[in-house]
Design a protein around this motif. Sequence first.
Motif, short mmCIF file in Angstrom:
data_model
loop_
_atom_site.label_atom_id
_atom_site.label_comp_id
_atom_site.label_asym_id
_atom_site.label_seq_id
_atom_site.Cartn_x
_atom_site.Cartn_y
_atom_site.Cartn_z
N ALA A 43 0.44 -0.98 0.19
CA ALA A 43 -0.10 -0.29 -0.09
C ALA A 43 0.78 1.06 0.13
CB ALA A 43 -0.77 0.19 1.07
N HIS A 44 1.28 1.90 -0.98
CA HIS A 44 1.95 3.34 -1.56
C HIS A 44 0.61 4.54 -1.50
CE1 HIS A 44 4.21 -0.07 -3.41
NE2 HIS A 44 4.62 -0.03 -2.26
N GLY A 45 -0.17 4.40 -1.66
CA GLY A 45 -1.04 5.00 -1.41
C GLY A 45 -1.17 6.15 -2.49
N ALA A 46 0.00 6.37 -2.88
CA ALA A 46 0.27 7.77 -4.09
C ALA A 46 0.94 7.24 -5.43
CB ALA A 46 0.23 9.02 -3.87
#
Lengths: 189, 180
Positions: A43-46
């Motif tokens: 999960a890197h968000g962007a």
Amino acid sequence: MMKSDDCLKVLARHVTERDIVLPVYSTAFDWIAIRPHPLNYLAHGAMGLASSHGLGLALGRPEQRVIVLDGDGSLLMNLGSLVTIAEAAPRNFIHFVCENGTYEANGGHPIPNRDRVDFAGFARAAGYRSVHAFSDLTHFEQQVGAVLDEEGPVFIDLKVMPSGPQNRDYSLLHGAAARAATREALRAG
Amino acid sequence: MQHAPASAADAPRGSSIIRAIEASGVAFIVSVPDITTSEGLLRPLVQRASGAGPRLIRVCKEDEGVGICAGLSYCDKRALLLIQQTGMLDSINAIRGVAVEYELPICMMVGLLEKEPGVPPRQSRRYGVRIVEPILDAMGIPYHEIETEADVAKIAPVIDDAYADSHPTVLLIGRRPATS
């Protein structure tokens, strides 16, 4: 040019139980099919931020190896991170870019200037301790063990073909369950 | 809200802010230089980083810092992202995805470039200052104004709360911290 999943299968044989792996987008879907593991940090968000998350993990867990499986489109969004990582110089940081020349997860459109851009050159100029590029699977297979044992930050450009059709269920990457599993695995040491 | 006229004596001291940051257990300062905090805060933090202070990680762009602080939080290491509001605005998507949607304790100390001392951010003549708090409201991110020395007492509890409840927070530095 190599098949992406062939490269990942080779790499998976060298990844240890304590290694933290950060794959992005199409590489992530290939990787979690090849090597499902709670220390896959998904999960890197962007877009573009995987290398930065990886730097945080490498600084926070200097005794564990951190392996970023970046995309070429993703890295282009965060080229400055190469300079930041080179200055911070975590010895446990391994940075792959799977260079397929496309924004594969966003419709397969080409990255800018894909026939001339030099990712290994970027990393070398930024100051990575060690830089490699592979376009032949046999050569990669022969070298990958030694490359992973090098002192970081290490950069490896893998010249690959796009993965092709995938079932991209993004909840597997960004969902609360995936994040909780990663956190739990990290807390377990 | 009516604010009293500003005087230089009211300015928060950089040394007090640094004590508060260290008291909160911050082990990493992640920063792009900011005019408001450059002399009173970042420069002394650079000096402390070579000794017992938090390690300084210089980043090229503020959204990198959001990712770095996130990775550190997964390792139970506390970090503070020290930036300018222009950089915060440039990093909105990273803050949206990483800090807000993932509910991570991304703690940002944000210098308000060109805010007039003693003037509340929403009443600033500067458009780039006036919009900051409404944007944070829209994103659901709590924020706290650090305008005077008395406000420094907010810092450690705010950081503790962000890590205890796993949520982002913003400390708005409204004037240049005093260097002595």
